[in-house]
Design an enzyme around this catalytic site. Sequence first.
Site, short mmCIF file in Angstrom:
data_model
loop_
_atom_site.label_atom_id
_atom_site.label_comp_id
_atom_site.label_asym_id
_atom_site.label_seq_id
_atom_site.Cartn_x
_atom_site.Cartn_y
_atom_site.Cartn_z
N SER A 134 1.16 1.97 0.55
CA SER A 134 1.52 1.16 1.71
C SER A 134 2.75 0.30 1.50
O SER A 134 3.82 0.82 1.19
CB SER A 134 0.31 0.32 2.11
OG SER A 134 0.57 -0.34 3.31
N HIS A 135 2.58 -1.01 1.60
CA HIS A 135 3.69 -1.96 1.53
C HIS A 135 4.03 -2.34 0.09
O HIS A 135 4.96 -3.10 -0.14
CB HIS A 135 3.30 -3.23 2.28
CG HIS A 135 2.01 -3.79 1.80
ND1 HIS A 135 0.80 -3.15 2.04
CD2 HIS A 135 1.73 -4.86 1.05
CE1 HIS A 135 -0.15 -3.84 1.46
NE2 HIS A 135 0.36 -4.88 0.86
N ASP B 165 6.38 -0.47 7.42
CA ASP B 165 6.17 -0.53 5.97
C ASP B 165 6.26 0.85 5.31
O ASP B 165 6.68 1.82 5.94
CB ASP B 165 4.82 -1.17 5.66
CG ASP B 165 3.66 -0.27 6.05
OD1 ASP B 165 3.83 0.52 7.01
OD2 ASP B 165 2.60 -0.34 5.41
N ASP C 138 4.23 3.29 4.51
CA ASP C 138 3.60 4.47 5.11
C ASP C 138 3.55 4.41 6.63
O ASP C 138 2.88 5.23 7.26
CB ASP C 138 2.20 4.69 4.53
CG ASP C 138 1.26 3.53 4.80
OD1 ASP C 138 1.74 2.39 4.93
OD2 ASP C 138 0.03 3.75 4.89
N ASP D 201 2.32 2.26 8.88
CA ASP D 201 1.23 1.76 9.73
C ASP D 201 1.37 0.28 10.07
O ASP D 201 0.75 -0.20 11.01
CB ASP D 201 -0.15 2.09 9.13
CG ASP D 201 -0.33 1.58 7.73
OD1 ASP D 201 0.58 0.91 7.20
OD2 ASP D 201 -1.41 1.86 7.15
N ARG D 202 2.18 -0.45 9.33
CA ARG D 202 2.36 -1.87 9.66
C ARG D 202 3.58 -2.06 10.55
O ARG D 202 4.47 -1.22 10.60
CB ARG D 202 2.57 -2.69 8.39
CG ARG D 202 1.37 -2.69 7.49
CD ARG D 202 1.58 -3.62 6.32
NE ARG D 202 0.37 -3.68 5.53
CZ ARG D 202 0.01 -4.72 4.78
NH1 ARG D 202 0.80 -5.77 4.71
NH2 ARG D 202 -1.11 -4.71 4.10
N LYS E 151 -3.78 2.09 12.02
CA LYS E 151 -2.80 1.22 12.65
C LYS E 151 -1.46 1.95 12.69
O LYS E 151 -1.25 2.89 11.91
CB LYS E 151 -2.71 -0.12 11.94
CG LYS E 151 -2.41 -0.06 10.45
CD LYS E 151 -2.63 -1.46 9.87
CE LYS E 151 -2.18 -1.57 8.44
NZ LYS E 151 -3.15 -1.06 7.47
#
Length: 551
Positions: A114-115, A279, A281, A283-284, A378
């Site tokens: 992710s982030h 981010d 991947d 999703d954010r 998300k």
Amino acid sequence: MSELLTLPTRPFADQRPGTSGLRKKVAVFRQPRYLENFVQSIFDSLTGFAGGTLVVGGDGRFHNDVAIQTIVRMAAANGFGRVLVGRAGILSTPAASCVVRARAAFGAVILSASHNPGGPDGDFGIKFNTANGGPAPEKITEAIWRRSERIERYLTIAHADIDLATIGITALGETTVEVFDPVAEYADLLAGLFDFPAMARLVQGGAFRMRFDAMHAVTGPYAEEIFVRRLGAPPKSVVAATPLADFGGGHPDPNPIYASELMAAMFAADAPDFGAASDGDGDRNMIVGRRFVVTPSDSLAVLAANAHLVPGYAKGLKGIARSMPTSRAADRVAAALGVACHETPTGWKFFANLLDAGLATICGEESAGTGSDHVREKDGVWAVLFWLNVLAARPGESVEAIVRDHWRRFGRDIYSRHDYEGIDAAAANALIADLRAQLATLPGRSFARGEGSSATVVGADDFAYTDPVDGSVTTQQGIRIVFDDDARIVFRLSGTGTEGATLRIYLERFEPDPAKQGVETQAALASLVAIADRIAGVRERTGRSAPSVMT
Ligand code: G16
């Protein structure tokens, strides 16, 4: 024929998934058999996938390509009939969710931390999503972990690497491997939800300028297709669009600290009207107006309150859901709309049942996640499109004007999260344990708030959640302390870090008076910060005089 291999292995003791899958340093994942053990543990924990379809992809970070080849061979050896891989191994998390649903796949293996930063010294991660496209629920992640503790063998086949650069189909033993365009199906899904003609007029008009910062992570190709090619925004509207294995050395976390280039652009004299970032991947999301940052909690509430302006949601919302530490701004919108607002533990996986059961349409988290029932993750690009649709439907109103108008109607939930990253894990656990021990005695205690006023605790608990759909119970999800003026402090430990512990302190208080809503966030919360320190001994226990990140 490719030779089927059953290879011996021994368990690793650290494969329990956290908030969102298994996240570790790249060096941990590069140990022989580490990835293989976890992937085999996933397959061993599931039934009914023989001949079925598995979606595989990741955010393109360092080690993504190597890991995908390993997983594809193991999926074939374990009996999947078809493996769908995003071209170049790229697939954003929401696009993976979209493809699982669109192709009726059994599930997805998504590679991302992710982030978290990438590169050889950065982080890597893996998570499994089920047939609804959502993150595996805890009963599955716990089963995977238990399996990983006993694993003795894994299955693979002897076969050369697949060409991931070219769209096409390859046979891998009995299994078909299809490399597909990771963008098209997802872009089509989003195009059906929003008023693209009105949004195209907005971004092409010349009077309105946007800047989307892909942070050299996975959303670059998605943003170029959707914002530039489909909506017609000028190409310079999308920056840092090339996915890089180390994210260009950056930290692909869309918040005011790590998205510093976007912040500089949005606070410059010639700032664009609308800024956004996503981010690692995809999703954010982060939403910024001209010299105005929208908190994720406010963004969720504003989107819900304006959903009637967006074609895909114009029929109304079935409900709203937010994670417990997310501000209560969304609750006020839900009350006005006459729908339920569900409060879940941190982790998108807790929304999937609500979405599947039709109990919620829009969900969001303070951690920069917003999404809806269009997928089961998300979705950063979706949130940006939603904002663009609202801006197109409210001509002449800036991002800031829309948020301030929202506060006037609903009140402002002044909100901030303070993170203490990379602190000693034992000290962090002791801090939480001591808070738990205080829960019974906190109610009734008063704390000075300055200027002669005080705040009295009216409620203190350790958040527990009973899923209304399947009845599963999740405990110990964060210490909540609520005061008599409805202010709230929440303490919890992050479940996504890879070094030491990260303490998160979520602070919020409600301001209904429009004349007082312009107050600076940190100043408005300073007395709550002091109370949090008195109750939990934050500075003393962490050895830090200030948080590492404030969002
Ligand atoms: C993950 C989860 C989110 C969660 C976030 C922060 O996001 O999917 O639901 O809110 O982590 O979790 P924590 O506070 O435990 O670090 P992502 O974007 O990292 O996958």
